[in-house]
Write a protein that holds these residues in place. Structure first.
Motif, PDB file in Angstrom:
ATOM      1  N   VAL A   1      52.189  17.926  75.620  1.00  0.00           N
ATOM      2  CA  VAL A   1      53.731  17.600  75.881  1.00  0.00           C
ATOM      3  C   VAL A   1      54.673  18.590  75.578  1.00  0.00           C
ATOM      4  CG1 VAL A   1      52.864  15.176  76.039  1.00  0.00           C
ATOM      5  CG2 VAL A   1      53.977  16.130  74.105  1.00  0.00           C
ATOM      6  N   ASP A   2      55.739  18.595  76.285  1.00  0.00           N
ATOM      7  CA  ASP A   2      56.798  19.774  76.187  1.00  0.00           C
ATOM      8  C   ASP A   2      57.009  19.923  74.589  1.00  0.00           C
ATOM      9  OD1 ASP A   2      56.837  19.143  78.605  1.00  0.00           O
ATOM     10  OD2 ASP A   2      58.846  18.681  78.877  1.00  0.00           O
ATOM     11  N   GLU A   3      57.306  18.951  73.684  1.00  0.00           N
ATOM     12  CA  GLU A   3      57.827  18.754  72.332  1.00  0.00           C
ATOM     13  C   GLU A   3      56.727  19.456  71.479  1.00  0.00           C
ATOM     14  OE1 GLU A   3      57.597  16.381  74.496  1.00  0.00           O
ATOM     15  OE2 GLU A   3      59.323  14.514  73.593  1.00  0.00           O
ATOM     16  N   VAL A   4      55.361  19.182  71.876  1.00  0.00           N
ATOM     17  CA  VAL A   4      54.345  19.754  71.118  1.00  0.00           C
ATOM     18  C   VAL A   4      54.200  21.101  71.525  1.00  0.00           C
ATOM     19  CG1 VAL A   4      51.997  19.683  70.528  1.00  0.00           C
ATOM     20  CG2 VAL A   4      53.305  17.538  70.747  1.00  0.00           C
TER      21      VAL A   4
ATOM     22  N   HIS B   1      56.561  23.161  69.696  1.00  0.00           N
ATOM     23  CA  HIS B   1      56.423  23.180  68.178  1.00  0.00           C
ATOM     24  C   HIS B   1      55.288  24.229  68.062  1.00  0.00           C
ATOM     25  CE1 HIS B   1      53.741  21.591  65.051  1.00  0.00           C
ATOM     26  NE2 HIS B   1      54.904  21.956  64.385  1.00  0.00           N
ATOM     27  N   ARG B   2      54.323  24.374  69.042  1.00  0.00           N
ATOM     28  CA  ARG B   2      53.222  25.203  69.077  1.00  0.00           C
ATOM     29  C   ARG B   2      53.787  26.666  69.049  1.00  0.00           C
ATOM     30  NH1 ARG B   2      48.044  23.437  69.102  1.00  0.00           N
ATOM     31  NH2 ARG B   2      47.224  25.465  69.902  1.00  0.00           N
TER      32      ARG B   2
ATOM     33  N   LEU C   1      55.393  28.235  65.922  1.00  0.00           N
ATOM     34  CA  LEU C   1      54.451  28.568  64.754  1.00  0.00           C
ATOM     35  C   LEU C   1      53.777  29.958  65.320  1.00  0.00           C
ATOM     36  CD1 LEU C   1      52.982  25.095  63.910  1.00  0.00           C
ATOM     37  CD2 LEU C   1      54.685  26.271  62.721  1.00  0.00           C
TER      38      LEU C   1
ATOM     39  N   ASP D   1      56.028  20.505  58.657  1.00  0.00           N
ATOM     40  CA  ASP D   1      56.602  21.570  59.659  1.00  0.00           C
ATOM     41  C   ASP D   1      55.471  22.086  60.602  1.00  0.00           C
ATOM     42  OD1 ASP D   1      59.315  21.432  58.810  1.00  0.00           O
ATOM     43  OD2 ASP D   1      59.013  23.123  57.514  1.00  0.00           O
TER      44      ASP D   1
ATOM     45  N   LYS E   1      56.528  19.734  52.471  1.00  0.00           N
ATOM     46  CA  LYS E   1      57.368  19.756  53.825  1.00  0.00           C
ATOM     47  C   LYS E   1      56.981  20.909  55.035  1.00  0.00           C
ATOM     48  CE  LYS E   1      61.917  21.281  55.470  1.00  0.00           C
ATOM     49  NZ  LYS E   1      61.532  22.828  55.900  1.00  0.00           N
TER      50      LYS E   1
ATOM     51  N   HIS F   1      62.575  25.716  58.152  1.00  0.00           N
ATOM     52  CA  HIS F   1      61.207  25.272  58.742  1.00  0.00           C
ATOM     53  C   HIS F   1      60.318  26.396  58.434  1.00  0.00           C
ATOM     54  CE1 HIS F   1      58.494  24.266  61.916  1.00  0.00           C
ATOM     55  NE2 HIS F   1      59.037  23.166  61.993  1.00  0.00           N
TER      56      HIS F   1
END
Lengths: 1108, 368
Positions: B121-124, B127-128, B131, A733, A729, B249
């Motif tokens: 793109v926005d979602e990526v 996501h970055r 992290l 993520d 997972k 997450h």
């Protein structure tokens, strides 16, 4: 180094080994590889398409024009074409240069004008008028061809034009879609093939093709007698009759032509006897005999193309012999001798086959096949359309001349309709239907939409060869792997199922040649000592030490010292004085210096090709004529991605070839500015740790389609059975397997002509300034949804209105709402990526919405390694539950070891080892096909040593601790990185269930298919099971109650269906005009429908009811 | 029962009482890594397993207290290696698991995009951003539950506003360009109708966050690439970080990874001398073995640094297989924590212990 080609075939008997080692031996086999990138730089990956198209534009078109140059209306009025040329692509209206990317985005055709120089007269006896650059139509331009704007551009220039530098070109852009014209496989033309037909008879057949005619000539042997079979004759004609009809009346001469060996004579005797028993001795008698056998019906269509066609019954045989029989051998001034000699050669080959069964030809032999490319196919179309255009021009001219009230001079150029060629070409390329009446050709699916699922998919599509046979034929011969495919066609890349083995792909270095100028070559042959047959007697043809020289299927003459001739030809070829593909079957500087040769399949038979220089032993080194550049080039582009393919079981490589095309990744550098209907992209695509030379050559390292996943080969949780994989997972993520799906939705603002069109208005608001409709949220002030907005199902994309009337006055014009909504999946959050607005050729304004959805892998998504080992995600497990190694490494996914024993994919294991050594040392390892001896693939021993130096076990097996128990695992686990591809099949696009939902109007049964929210069918086989089990109530429920129950009124008297009168609250039979004896029952609606349909056909179905 | 006629097997004079025979002792305390597979990996849990030989296999609290030991081997800002001795694998594993998935951190969870014309793109991009490890002590913050309003106690607000000028070279956006907004969001939910209008933003801070944290709440690593901008491209966004755990997450996981290995033990079953000894020393890639000079010109192999053993099993290959035994000490864990969050590894470990402590308390309170 090897090629298929269509130019000159040298068939010489007793062609021995030819000791010509390369002039300067290459130092070591590894050096040899340096040639490959240089080769591909010169040639490109899809050079065969581009070359073919260039040849058509530069030479083929001129030839067609020259062949159809003069068009006469009367003797004084004529049209003559002088020159033809193709310009650069531009937009017709604004004269702006067209770029392919512009065409893709605005649904245009990337085409350029064809202009001609013409000369014509108007019949008034004046000097002919000349006009230059008259446009006769537009030709779709192949990308990267000589007329393309991309031709010769470097990387930055290409980037400015919005083009990906790695895109190979070789396809067309027609109405915004990329179209590839597939390579068509065909049986070699103008070649004698000796075979056994379905009835067990020995046959010699030649498929002849010239510009005018296509025909097939077959000689066969029945009851020891030889006959000619031609479609134009009802019955087979004895061969001796044919020879006599062609003027070789003497039997002796025929035998001499075939050969004086008494064995030939013996075999010919029955045929000679038959002829004399028919009492045919002279040419006239023979022709009369053949006239009688003429088949009028079958020959009608062919006759149309015969120039010297006579309506008389007599002379038909002669015209057929001239024009149809062995059509490629020309008859000049009624001289049938070349045809006689050719027929005799056919006979001789047949007889040879009888005497020695080794001399049979194999139809599947690659040397007996030819590949037809886009240039040739477009040329066929163009020729047809050009002719149609001219006929029409002549017709119009004729009509215009008849017009009495015409003013001014006649201008021929005005009667040339440009649409014929433009539309004809566009239509054929966009539909893929090649309909040519002249050759009775009706091919479908010649062009296809270029698959842009992955970069490799697109490349693989360009090298695909469409089969000559229909796929339904259950034959194994053409499907089998031919040894002669070596180096020409990829042995791995073929689809599974019905097209297996028929659809093929080109190998990495295959070159397909274009035509070469014939004239100079023929004269070269003659000057090298070929004796023209015309000057020889029949006896001399087969005199000792004489060998026939064939040129493109024609007999050129004979030569007494074949080796000297062949060597001389080769020397000329190597010195670069004649084309590198000429010949017997032969790169820039190296090619010119004659160090590298292209060999075609036929010439390979006369060569002894070594793989490596150090290869010696049983074979004498001096006998080796050539050395292969690299063995890895025997595979194609798609199979080239597989590391260590030579360690895998062969079908696994074939499976990977099919899957590599479905893998998500980076499509092209311009991928984010493309507007495809569906585009899948991988967010973090990587370059494989274990590469091959092919990967570097084709640019897969720059446009990868997968990720290097750390794989542990072990069993875990039980959710890994049947090839399912267990995923970490945390890896997901962190972005493993994340992908973007982009879909296109187009909304068109219609134009109704006369400046009347749809209007797009700002979202309407009420007094308080709130939107009147909730789903207008994402609209901008211009009434069009804005990029970056989160769009949900049923959100409005365009707030559009259509006019109800076409009043000129804007005030009285009324509009109704015709908004466009987004059709998506409920609950899915998608984002508008881009909005493209443009005007098309019809003044309409389409608006393209590119809608983006980012997905993380979920249960059921399909993944695959590069070894045909596909599997779905079985479960997703938290990182803390995953096993970890002594170094703290935790795998990204777990694969069940049962995947190995039966699949025998050793290549995957070596990939793991190599990958592990690669990451530990920080470098890429190679695994090119058959690359170990040449250093293009790392040896397992070396990899093991590299692993040991980094403190790993030589076997790749690590000591792992259980993440759940915390204790060590009871086995060492094979763990390391393997390149994994995410395939396009995702559950999100496939999952479907329904309780109640839409029904089909006609039958009132539930709809079919996921897209229509259809029901799940309980099919025949499931029904059978329920019957066998006896679950009658369940069948009743499934087949009627849950499907299409319907209440009917049945008349018990007549057994027909009645109706229920709502007013009288009574059922009634319209047949008996009576309301008595009515019964109410339930039927499937489809059943009621059947009864009524039967009744409409005058079949009366009556129901006999009993009380239940 | 008659006396003296026979002796019980447990009372045999040559068998020492209260001590296991060697082979059983090895089985009890060691994992033996054979060439093909490790054996006795799971150990014997039952306290009475050796009662028959008079050996108590239980681990009572006082014994545990006496024997349990932690030795810190290496401690840097982000990494710690320590030995945890005298504990069962289950407990050691519990610490590892908690470190990975249950120790909270602060991480960006919500991103408000104002403008993004970058190729990411926005979602990526969101996501970055998620992290990127933040330098914010999670202990100073509270969890944000579903109905909570973002305030200074549960949300950290960052702003990223970068653009690449037209005509300038490509720009790499690094994590240090994330700007901490101690006063909360500066984005208005609705555009202000007049300049300077006080309007609702996406957070409701009652005061400056500077009072919550003494340190500036920046990012941990300043050189993480977020995106690369071409000329004319812009990124403008606000990112809200909240407290969470790695179970939800991986971005909330405080460690890059945390793991342990059992202490390696290398036993020479036979004396290896001369050439063979030299060969053995050469064989081992991590130099576990060394040569001892026995004087009289003879040399023999000795185990110098067993701790370095990575279990490549090279020494077990070939003829030396019977001469060497590779073992792992079952209750000695070499624990490594690689911190990827604001807290140093030793604090993370203490936090993990605290989480386990709470869990135990919960069990006890549920049971009572």
């Amino acid at each position: 180094m090897v090629s298929q080609q269509d130019d000159m075939v040298s068939q010489q008997e007793d062609f021995g080994a030819n000791p010509n080692l390369l002039a300067a031996p290459i130092k070591s086999p590894v050096d040899k590889f340096q040639l490959l990138p240089a080769f591909l730089k010169v040639r490109g990956l899809v050079k065969q398409h581009i070359d073919s198209f260039n040849y058509f534009v530069n030479y083929g078109m001129k030839k067609i024009m020259e062949a159809n140059a003069l068009h006469k209306v009367t003797d004084t009025i004529y049209l003559r074409y002088i020159n033809i040329s193709v310009g650069e692509p531009y937009v017709a209206i604004d004269n702006i240069k067209l770029t392919p990317q512009f065409c893709r985005l605005s649904d245009r055709t990337y085409s350029a004008d064809i202009s001609v120089d013409i000369e014509y007269t108007d019949g008034k006896g004046q000097h002919p008028t000349r006009k230059t650059s008259v446009k006769i139509g537009r030709l779709p331009i192949m990308l990267r061809s000589c007329n393309c704007v991309l031709n010769g551009k470097d990387e930055t220039e290409l980037a400015k034009l919005g083009e990906c530098p790695l895109d190979p070109g070789g396809y067309f852009v027609v109405k915004g879609t990329e179209k590839v014209i597939l390579i068509q496989e065909q049986l070699s033309k103008n070649r004698i093939l000796i075979d056994i037909d379905g009835k067990g008879r020995i046959t010699a057949s030649v498929t002849c093709s010239t510009h005018e005619v296509k025909s097939k000539t077959v000689f066969f042997m029945d009851k020891e007698k030889i006959y000619l079979q031609l479609n134009q004759f009802v019955k087979p004609i004895p061969i001796m009759v044919v020879m006599k009809a062609m003027g070789t009346e003497s039997d002796q001469e025929v035998v001499q032509m075939v050969g004086r060996n008494p064995r030939y004579g013996d075999l010919l005797l029955p045929s000679i006897q038959e002829c004399s028993s028919e009492r045919i001795y002279s040419q006239e008698q023979a022709l009369d005999y053949m006239d009688a056998k003429f088949n009028f019906f079958k020959s009608c269509s062919i006759q149309l193309f015969i120039t010297s066609f006579s309506t008389l019954k007599e002379g038909r045989a002669k015209s057929i012999l001239t024009d149809v029989f062995l059509a490629h051998v020309p008859v000049k001034e009624q001289n049938f001798r070349p045809k006689c000699i050719y027929a005799a050669v056919m006979l001789r080959r047949m007889l040879d086959a009888i005497l020695n069964s080794d001399t049979f030809d194999d139809k599947d032999y690659v040397g007996n096949k030819r590949l037809e490319l886009s240039g040739q196919l477009v040329s066929l179309l163009f020729e047809d359309l050009f002719k149609t255009m001219n006929t029409q021009a002549v017709q119009r001219m004729n009509y215009a001349m008849g017009q009495s009230n015409r003013s001014g001079a006649l201008d021929f150029s005005r009667y040339i309709v440009t649409d014929i060629i433009t539309l004809g070409l566009e239509k054929s390329i966009s539909t893929g239907n090649w309909d040519l009446k002249r050759f009775r050709m009706h091919k479908k699916g010649v062009s296809q939409v270029l698959s842009r699922l992955s970069y490799i998919g697109a490349l693989g599509h360009m090298t695909r060869i469409s089969p000559q046979f229909e796929k339904t034929r259950k034959v194994s011969g053409p499907r089998a792997l031919q040894p002669s495919q070596w180096g020409m066609l990829c042995p791995c890349d073929t689809p599974e199922g019905e097209a297996c083995g028929l659809t093929k792909n080109l190998a990495l270095m295959t070159h397909v040649t274009t035509d070469e100028e014939e004239g100079p070559l023929i004269s070269l042959c003659y000057s090298l000592g070929v004796e023209d047959l015309a000057h020889l007697s029949a006896e001399e043809i087969y005199a000792n030490d004489s060998y026939l020289v064939f040129f493109n299927g024609l007999i050129l003459g004979k030569h007494t010292r074949p080796h000297t001739f062949a060597n001389a030809m080769r020397r000329v070829r190597r010195s670069g004085k004649i084309g590198e593909f000429v010949g017997f079957r032969t790169f820039d500087d190296f090619l010119h210096d004659g160090l590298i040769e292209y060999l075609d399949v036929n010439e390979q038979n006369n060569a002894l090709i070594a793989l490596y220089e150090h290869e010696a032993g049983e074979i004498d080194r001096s006998e080796i004529t050539h050395i292969e550049i690299e063995p890895l080039t025997l595979l194609g582009v798609v199979a080239g991605l597989i590391p260590y393919p030579h360690h895998n079981q062969s079908p696994r490589n074939t499976y990977q070839c099919a899957m590599g095309k479905q893998a998500m990744g980076n499509i092209a550098f311009n991928q984010l500015s493309r507007a495809d209907t569906l585009l899948y992209l991988l967010v973090y695509a990587q370059r494989p740790l274990l590469t091959t030379k092919t990967i570097e050559l084709v640019g897969y390292d720059k446009l990868g389609a997968g990720q290097n996943a750390t794989v542990a080969v072990m069993s875990y949780s039980g959710y890994d059975i049947e090839d399912a994989i267990v995923m970490n997972k945390s890896s997901l993520d962190r972005g493993f397997g994340r992908c973007i799906a982009m879909k296109k939705q187009t909304v068109v603002r219609e134009n109704y002509g006369g400046k009347v069109s749809d209007i797009i208005v700002a979202p309407q608001r009420d007094k308080d300034g709130a939107l009147i409709r909730k789903n207008m949220q994402i609209l901008g002030a211009d009434g069009i949804a804005e990029p970056g907005q989160i769009v949900r199902n049923n959100d409005m994309l365009v707030n559009k209105k259509s006019p109800l009337n076409v009043d000129k006055d804007l005030k009285t014009r009324t509009y109704k709402d015709t908004p466009a909504f987004f059709k998506g999946v409920e609950g899915e959050t998608t984002v508008i990526d881009r909005v493209l607005i443009y005007t098309d050729n019809n003044e309409k304004m389409p608006i393209k919405f590119i809608i983006r959805h980012v997905r993380r892998p979920e249960l059921g998504d399909k993944f695959s390694s590069r070894h045909g080992q596909k599997g779905v995600c079985g479960t997703i497990v938290n990182q803390e539950d995953f096993p970890f190694s002594e170094r703290g490494i935790c795998p990204d996914l777990i694969m069940n070891p049962h995947g190995f024993p039966s699949r025998m994919t050793i290549g995957k294991m070596i990939e793991l080892l190599g990958g592990k050594a690669g990451v530990s040392w920080g470098r890429f390892h190679y695994g090119s096909a058959f690359g170990e001896p040449s250093g293009n693939a790392c040896k397992v021993d070396d990899i093991s040593n590299a692993l040991i130096q980094k403190g790993f076990s030589y076997s790749g097996k690590d000591f792992l601790y259980s993440g759940i128990l915390g204790t060590p695992l009871q086995a060492y686990i094979f763990m390391g990185p393997i390149y994994y591809q995410k395939l396009k099949h995702m559950v999100l696009d496939k999952m479907h269930a329904r309780a109640k939902g839409p029904r089909v109007m006609l039958t009132r049964q539930p709809t079919e298919g996921r897209s229509r929210d259809g029901g799940l069918r309980l099919g025949e086989m499931e029904r059978d099971c329920l019957i066998a089990y006896g679950a009658s109530m369940l069948i009743f429920e499934r087949l009627m109650l849950s499907s299409d129950p319907y209440q009917v009124q049945v008349c018990q008297k007549c057994g027909l269906l009645g109706y229920y009168n709502q007013k009288l609250k009574k059922s009634f039979c319209s047949m008996c005009k009576d309301g008595e004896n009515m019964a109410t029952m339930k039927l499937p609606y489809a059943c009621k429908l059947l009864f009524q349909e039967l009744q409409s056909m005058n079949v009366v179905p009556r129901l006999k009811l009993t009380e239940a | 029962m008659s006396k003296g006629s026979f002796t019980s097997a447990l009372n045999m004079p040559d068998v020492p009482m209260g001590k296991l025979p060697d082979h059983l002792e090895v089985q009890r305390t060691r994992v033996v890594c054979k060439a093909d597979a490790p054996i006795h990996t799971e150990g014997i849990q039952f306290s009475g397993a050796y009662a028959a030989v008079g050996v108590d296999n239980s681990n009572p609290l006082d014994k545990f207290k006496r024997d349990f030991k932690i030795d810190v081997i290496r401690l840097t800002k982000d990494e710690m290696e320590f030995d945890m001795i005298g504990i069962d694998a289950a407990i050691a594993n519990a610490f590892r698991r908690i470190l990975i998935s249950e120790v909270p951190t602060m991480t960006i969870d919500k991103v408000f995009m104002v403008d993004n014309t970058s190729p990411i793109v926005d979602e990526v991009l969101a996501h970055r951003l998620g992290l990127i490890p933040l330098d914010a002590d999670p202990r100073l913050f509270e969890y944000m539950s579903e109905h909570d309003v973002p305030n200074e106690r549960n949300t950290i607000v960052y702003r990223l506003n970068v653009s690449c000028e037209k005509g300038s070279p490509r720009l790499t956006v690094k994590s240090d360009q994330l700007e901490w907004l101690p006063d909360g969001s500066k984005l208005h939910e609705v555009a202000p109708s007049y300049p300077g209008e006080q309007q609702k933003t996406y957070t409701s801070f009652s005061g400056s966050q500077l009072e919550v944290s003494r340190r500036a709440l920046g990012v941990k690593h300043k050189d993480i690439t977020i995106a690369r901008l071409g000329p004319g491209q812009t990124i403008e966004l606000e990112a809200h970080a909240v407290k969470g755990i790695g179970k939800v997450h991986a971005k909330w996981s405080p460690v890059a990874t945390a793991w342990y290995r059992m202490l390696p033990e290398v036993i020479l079953l036979k004396e290896i001398k001369g050439e063979e000894a030299k060969k053995l020393v050469k064989k081992c890639p991590v130099k576990v073995f060394d040569i001892e000079d026995l004087g009289n010109g003879e040399e023999r192999a000795v185990v110098k640094s067993p701790r370095a053993c990575t279990l490549c099993r090279e020494c077990l290959r070939g003829e030396s297989e019977e001469q060497i035994e590779l073992r792992r000490v079952r209750d000695h864990f070499i624990f490594t924590i690689e911190s990827a969050s604001a807290l140093p590894p030793e604090v993370l470990f203490k936090e993990a212990v605290e989480v386990l402590h709470e869990k135990c308390d919960r069990v006890i309170s549920e049971l009572s």
